[in-house]
Design an enzyme around this catalytic site. Structure first.
Site, short mmCIF file in Angstrom:
data_model
loop_
_atom_site.label_atom_id
_atom_site.label_comp_id
_atom_site.label_asym_id
_atom_site.label_seq_id
_atom_site.Cartn_x
_atom_site.Cartn_y
_atom_site.Cartn_z
NE ARG A 164 -8.79 3.41 -21.61
CZ ARG A 164 -9.40 2.80 -20.71
NH1 ARG A 164 -8.40 1.74 -20.61
NH2 ARG A 164 -11.06 2.80 -20.24
CB SER A 237 -13.88 7.15 -19.79
OG SER A 237 -14.80 6.38 -19.49
CD GLU A 337 -9.77 7.35 -22.30
OE1 GLU A 337 -10.08 6.72 -23.72
OE2 GLU A 337 -10.45 6.76 -21.71
N1 EPU Z 1 -20.38 5.43 -10.96
C1 EPU Z 1 -21.84 6.54 -10.74
N2 EPU Z 1 -21.72 7.40 -11.08
C2 EPU Z 1 -21.52 7.05 -12.68
C3 EPU Z 1 -20.48 6.64 -13.40
C4 EPU Z 1 -19.49 5.85 -12.69
O1 EPU Z 1 -21.74 6.65 -9.45
O2 EPU Z 1 -22.38 8.62 -13.52
C5 EPU Z 1 -19.58 4.81 -10.81
C6 EPU Z 1 -20.29 3.02 -10.66
O3 EPU Z 1 -21.12 2.93 -9.57
C7 EPU Z 1 -18.81 2.48 -9.75
C8 EPU Z 1 -17.52 3.31 -10.07
O4 EPU Z 1 -17.97 4.74 -10.48
O5 EPU Z 1 -18.56 2.51 -8.51
C9 EPU Z 1 -16.60 3.01 -11.66
O6 EPU Z 1 -17.66 3.15 -12.85
P1 EPU Z 1 -17.32 1.81 -13.76
O7 EPU Z 1 -17.40 1.26 -13.22
O8 EPU Z 1 -18.33 2.97 -15.14
O9 EPU Z 1 -15.99 2.21 -14.46
P2 EPU Z 1 -15.59 3.98 -15.23
O10 EPU Z 1 -14.42 3.90 -13.94
O11 EPU Z 1 -16.19 5.48 -15.05
C10 EPU Z 1 -14.03 2.38 -16.72
C11 EPU Z 1 -13.46 3.08 -18.49
C12 EPU Z 1 -13.80 2.56 -19.12
C13 EPU Z 1 -14.76 1.09 -18.92
C14 EPU Z 1 -15.39 1.01 -17.63
C15 EPU Z 1 -15.62 -0.37 -16.94
C16 EPU Z 1 -11.77 4.69 -18.20
C17 EPU Z 1 -11.73 6.45 -18.38
N3 EPU Z 1 -12.95 4.71 -18.35
O12 EPU Z 1 -14.86 3.80 -16.36
O13 EPU Z 1 -13.59 2.63 -20.71
O14 EPU Z 1 -15.57 0.71 -19.78
O15 EPU Z 1 -14.02 1.35 -16.63
O16 EPU Z 1 -14.39 -1.08 -16.98
O17 EPU Z 1 -11.08 4.36 -17.19
C18 EPU Z 1 -13.17 4.29 -22.06
O18 EPU Z 1 -12.71 4.76 -21.39
O19 EPU Z 1 -13.91 5.08 -22.93
C19 EPU Z 1 -14.07 3.74 -21.35
C20 EPU Z 1 -15.20 4.02 -21.66
#
Ligand code: EPU
Length: 343
Positions: A164, A237, A337
């Site tokens: 990012r 995020s 972020e």
């Molecule tokens: N999870 C939970 N509870 C929650 C949220 C997530 O248990 O409330 C768990 C999910 O089940 C999963 C893990 O945490 O096992 C990761 O969650 P997710 O796949 O939704 O991805 P993230 O790491 O929370 C990142 C990016 C997102 C992007 C997703 C999908 C960052 C800061 N965020 O989120 O990007 O859409 O991966 O690739 O890296 C953004 O940057 O604005 C954004 C939305």
């Protein structure tokens, strides 16, 4: 180019916050961008380059300086050895570029479908989702140095992409306005559906999904997990996923056996483990769907902050309390972020 004074920034950010900008320039062409740079040199005020405003928290006091809103549009492609070079103007919507590439049968960007923002913003922030990042496909960027007025072509390495982040987000890099970017996409690519949400989506299907099916799957996954930014204030995020050392991770594992983590870059000698902050906020801190007044975490994704008409100060103070809770419960210091403007 069009110059407005005292333009309210809350109408130009998806978080729906932000007071007035002293000057607000609408730049629709490369020439407009060059004129904006000349205006900046004449005024000698701080400057901020704005795309769709989808990753920003703008102060209620606004921005005492010049906002240059990049609105240039256009996408074209040319053959490049075995691949296709797709060139998009900086103000083009990111998702129009992804939609175009899928329509043209080109692999590489489809996992980044439906991310709100512009091409310029996406490059500067090295956006990513579902196992794909801008840096994986970007070949070059043309950017205007506002001080010299020269346009320079940056290679992928020149952009210094990290999670990012890129050169264009550094103090030095902020003097450069991205004009357009070239992405190298493949006609004979391979579906990248390893990310858990995607492999779950396609579980049980015997054939490999095509580009359109992947794009549709991503759109549907995003709709189920993320708020609709056209209806509610949000910038996706709010925090980055933090990294810890292997030792810190094993300590966390002892305290929270289920905590997910993966080695960030196995080529580094000192390995870092990337954690899922959404999981931590949800499962350890119990913050999913929690709100204070008009600001809260999203009910389906705790890493996302939603703003139902609150001020930037309310959002910032809510985010501050999350940072504190995470520190108290886990010892981890988290980083935003979302970029702050005018604070
Ligand atoms: N999870 C939970 N509870 C929650 C949220 C997530 O248990 O409330 C768990 C999910 O089940 C999963 C893990 O945490 O096992 C990761 O969650 P997710 O796949 O939704 O991805 P993230 O790491 O929370 C990142 C990016 C997102 C992007 C997703 C999908 C960052 C800061 N965020 O989120 O990007 O859409 O991966 O690739 O890296 C953004 O940057 O604005 C954004 C939305």
């Amino acid at each position: 180019m069009i110059i407005k004074e005292k333009e309210l920034l809350k109408t130009h950010t998806t978080f729906q916050t932000g007071g007035p900008a002293s000057f607000f320039i609408e730049a629709r062409t490369e020439n407009d961008i060059k004129e904006a740079a000349i205006f900046f040199k004449q005024k000698n005020l701080p400057v901020f380059v704005l795309g769709l405003g989808s990753n920003l928290l703008v102060s209620d006091n606004g921005f005492k300086g010049i906002i240059i809103n990049i609105l240039s549009e256009g996408i074209k492609s040319e053959v490049y050895n075995e691949d296709v070079l797709v060139i998009a103007e900086a103000g083009e919507r990111w998702d129009s570029l992804v939609g175009y590439s899928v329509w043209e049968g080109l692999y590489g960007l489809e996992n980044m479908s439906a991310i709100p923002g512009t091409v310029g913003g996406g490059v500067a922030g090295n956006i990513g989702a579902y196992g794909a990042e801008v840096k994986d496909r970007l070949l070059w960027v043309d950017a205007l140095d506002m001080r010299s007025g020269n346009v320079k072509r940056f290679s992928n390495a020149d952009c210094v992409f990290t999670y990012r982040n890129s050169f264009f987000k550094t103090e030095e890099g902020k003097n450069n306005i991205i004009i357009r970017a070239g992405f190298l996409l493949s006609k004979n690519g391979k579906a990248n559906i390893a990310y858990k949400d995607l492999s779950d989506f396609f579980a049980g299907k015997t054939s490999v999904p095509n580009l359109k099916e992947i794009r549709d799957a991503i759109i549907s996954i995003r709709q189920s997990k993320l708020p609709d930014w056209t209806k509610v204030g949000t910038a996706g995020s709010f925090f980055k996923n933090p990294t810890v050392s292997e030792k810190e991770f094993s300590d966390l594992k002892t305290r929270f056996p289920e905590i997910p983590g993966r080695i960030e870059d196995s080529s580094l000698s000192e390995k870092r483990v990337k954690l899922s902050l959404g999981w931590i906020l949800d499962k350890i801190c119990g913050l999913k769907g929690m709100s204070v007044g008009r600001v809260g975490t999203y009910g389906n994704q705790a890493l996302v902050i939603v703003n139902e008409g609150g001020t930037a100060n309310e959002v910032l103070s809510f985010a501050g309390s999350i940072e504190k809770i995470v520190k108290e419960k886990t010892g981890i210091t988290i980083e935003r972020e979302v970029e702050l403007v005018g604070f």
